[in-house]
Design a protein around this motif. Structure first.
Motif, mmCIF file in Angstrom:
data_model
loop_
_atom_site.group_PDB
_atom_site.id
_atom_site.type_symbol
_atom_site.label_atom_id
_atom_site.label_comp_id
_atom_site.label_asym_id
_atom_site.label_seq_id
_atom_site.Cartn_x
_atom_site.Cartn_y
_atom_site.Cartn_z
ATOM 1 N N MET A 1 -65.698 -11.942 -43.598
ATOM 2 C CA MET A 1 -66.010 -10.535 -43.437
ATOM 3 C C MET A 1 -66.986 -10.372 -42.276
ATOM 4 O O MET A 1 -67.999 -11.062 -42.202
ATOM 5 C CB MET A 1 -66.632 -10.019 -44.736
ATOM 6 N N ALA A 2 -66.686 -9.458 -41.370
ATOM 7 C CA ALA A 2 -67.515 -9.253 -40.194
ATOM 8 C C ALA A 2 -68.812 -8.550 -40.561
ATOM 9 O O ALA A 2 -68.838 -7.676 -41.430
ATOM 10 C CB ALA A 2 -66.748 -8.431 -39.171
ATOM 11 N N LYS A 3 -69.870 -8.952 -39.891
ATOM 12 C CA LYS A 3 -71.167 -8.331 -40.118
ATOM 13 C C LYS A 3 -71.180 -6.942 -39.482
ATOM 14 O O LYS A 3 -70.684 -6.755 -38.364
ATOM 15 C CB LYS A 3 -72.261 -9.205 -39.521
ATOM 16 N N GLU A 4 -71.735 -5.994 -40.200
ATOM 17 C CA GLU A 4 -71.801 -4.613 -39.713
ATOM 18 C C GLU A 4 -72.747 -4.531 -38.512
ATOM 19 O O GLU A 4 -73.825 -5.117 -38.510
ATOM 20 C CB GLU A 4 -72.297 -3.715 -40.847
ATOM 21 N N THR A 5 -72.354 -3.785 -37.500
ATOM 22 C CA THR A 5 -73.186 -3.657 -36.306
ATOM 23 C C THR A 5 -74.385 -2.747 -36.581
ATOM 24 O O THR A 5 -74.352 -1.915 -37.500
ATOM 25 C CB THR A 5 -72.387 -3.060 -35.136
ATOM 26 N N GLU A 6 -75.412 -2.899 -35.770
ATOM 27 C CA GLU A 6 -76.587 -2.039 -35.901
ATOM 28 C C GLU A 6 -76.208 -0.576 -35.692
ATOM 29 O O GLU A 6 -76.740 0.306 -36.350
ATOM 30 C CB GLU A 6 -77.674 -2.469 -34.919
ATOM 31 N N GLU A 7 -75.287 -0.337 -34.772
ATOM 32 C CA GLU A 7 -74.842 1.033 -34.508
ATOM 33 C C GLU A 7 -74.183 1.638 -35.757
ATOM 34 O O GLU A 7 -74.405 2.797 -36.085
ATOM 35 C CB GLU A 7 -73.865 1.040 -33.331
ATOM 36 N N ALA A 8 -73.384 0.855 -36.461
ATOM 37 C CA ALA A 8 -72.718 1.335 -37.674
ATOM 38 C C ALA A 8 -73.737 1.601 -38.789
ATOM 39 O O ALA A 8 -73.621 2.595 -39.521
ATOM 40 C CB ALA A 8 -71.675 0.336 -38.141
ATOM 41 N N ILE A 9 -74.734 0.746 -38.904
ATOM 42 C CA ILE A 9 -75.775 0.948 -39.921
ATOM 43 C C ILE A 9 -76.558 2.217 -39.611
ATOM 44 O O ILE A 9 -76.806 3.043 -40.490
ATOM 45 C CB ILE A 9 -76.713 -0.280 -39.986
ATOM 46 N N ARG A 10 -76.927 2.389 -38.340
ATOM 47 C CA ARG A 10 -77.675 3.582 -37.923
ATOM 48 C C ARG A 10 -76.858 4.840 -38.208
ATOM 49 O O ARG A 10 -77.390 5.824 -38.718
ATOM 50 C CB ARG A 10 -78.001 3.472 -36.431
ATOM 51 N N LEU A 14 -77.811 8.019 -40.704
ATOM 52 C CA LEU A 14 -77.818 9.407 -40.239
ATOM 53 C C LEU A 14 -76.840 10.269 -41.026
ATOM 54 O O LEU A 14 -77.118 11.449 -41.294
ATOM 55 C CB LEU A 14 -77.511 9.470 -38.739
ATOM 56 N N LEU A 15 -75.714 9.708 -41.414
ATOM 57 C CA LEU A 15 -74.749 10.443 -42.227
ATOM 58 C C LEU A 15 -75.357 10.847 -43.561
ATOM 59 O O LEU A 15 -75.186 11.988 -44.016
ATOM 60 C CB LEU A 15 -73.500 9.589 -42.438
ATOM 61 N N GLU A 16 -76.083 9.955 -44.181
ATOM 62 C CA GLU A 16 -76.720 10.262 -45.466
ATOM 63 C C GLU A 16 -77.830 11.290 -45.307
ATOM 64 O O GLU A 16 -77.989 12.177 -46.155
ATOM 65 C CB GLU A 16 -77.257 8.990 -46.124
ATOM 66 N N VAL A 40 -79.268 0.426 -47.665
ATOM 67 C CA VAL A 40 -80.080 -0.373 -46.755
ATOM 68 C C VAL A 40 -81.502 -0.434 -47.303
ATOM 69 O O VAL A 40 -81.856 0.313 -48.212
ATOM 70 C CB VAL A 40 -80.106 0.209 -45.317
ATOM 71 N N SER A 41 -82.314 -1.297 -46.727
ATOM 72 C CA SER A 41 -83.715 -1.388 -47.143
ATOM 73 C C SER A 41 -84.551 -0.371 -46.365
ATOM 74 O O SER A 41 -84.132 0.140 -45.315
ATOM 75 C CB SER A 41 -84.250 -2.788 -46.885
ATOM 76 N N LEU A 42 -85.741 -0.105 -46.882
ATOM 77 C CA LEU A 42 -86.675 0.751 -46.148
ATOM 78 C C LEU A 42 -87.031 0.122 -44.797
ATOM 79 O O LEU A 42 -87.187 0.830 -43.801
ATOM 80 C CB LEU A 42 -87.952 0.979 -46.965
ATOM 81 N N THR A 43 -87.121 -1.188 -44.767
ATOM 82 C CA THR A 43 -87.413 -1.896 -43.520
ATOM 83 C C THR A 43 -86.352 -1.594 -42.463
ATOM 84 O O THR A 43 -86.675 -1.381 -41.293
ATOM 85 C CB THR A 43 -87.496 -3.416 -43.768
ATOM 86 N N THR A 44 -85.102 -1.549 -42.878
ATOM 87 C CA THR A 44 -84.012 -1.243 -41.946
ATOM 88 C C THR A 44 -84.155 0.173 -41.397
ATOM 89 O O THR A 44 -83.967 0.405 -40.204
ATOM 90 C CB THR A 44 -82.646 -1.418 -42.630
ATOM 91 N N ILE A 45 -84.492 1.115 -42.258
ATOM 92 C CA ILE A 45 -84.683 2.495 -41.787
ATOM 93 C C ILE A 45 -85.814 2.540 -40.767
ATOM 94 O O ILE A 45 -85.675 3.123 -39.689
ATOM 95 C CB ILE A 45 -84.945 3.452 -42.963
ATOM 96 N N TYR A 46 -86.942 1.900 -41.087
ATOM 97 C CA TYR A 46 -88.078 1.902 -40.161
ATOM 98 C C TYR A 46 -87.781 1.155 -38.867
ATOM 99 O O TYR A 46 -88.380 1.447 -37.831
ATOM 100 C CB TYR A 46 -89.320 1.320 -40.827
#
Length: 72
Positions: A1-10, A14-16, A40-46
């Motif tokens: 399974m491919a790792k999700e890109t930072e752009e996709a996580i961001r 934003l969608l949420e 995601v974690s709070l760390t990821t959001i920050y």
């Protein structure tokens, strides 16, 4: 399974945020709730958004890009 890109996580974060803004208003945008909904974690959001205000502004800018007409 491919790792999700930072752009996709961001984009998922934003969608949420946009969904919360549309359904419950800006007071409902709590970072813990956004993290839970976006899985995601709070760390990821920050990592992407140093402050809550940065998160809100980015979500509104993304919404405007998707929902405004392009100049003719």
């Amino acid at each position: 399974m491919a790792k999700e890109t930072e752009e996709a996580i961001r984009a998922r974060i934003l969608l949420e945020v946009t969904a919360l803004l549309e359904s419950e208003g800006p007071d409902a945008v709590q970072l813990r709730e956004v993290a839970r909904r976006a899985r995601v974690s709070l760390t990821t959001i920050y990592k992407f958004f140093p402050t809550r205000d940065d998160l809100l502004v980015s979500a509104i800018e993304a919404w405007m890009e998707d929902n405004t007409y392009l100049p003719m």
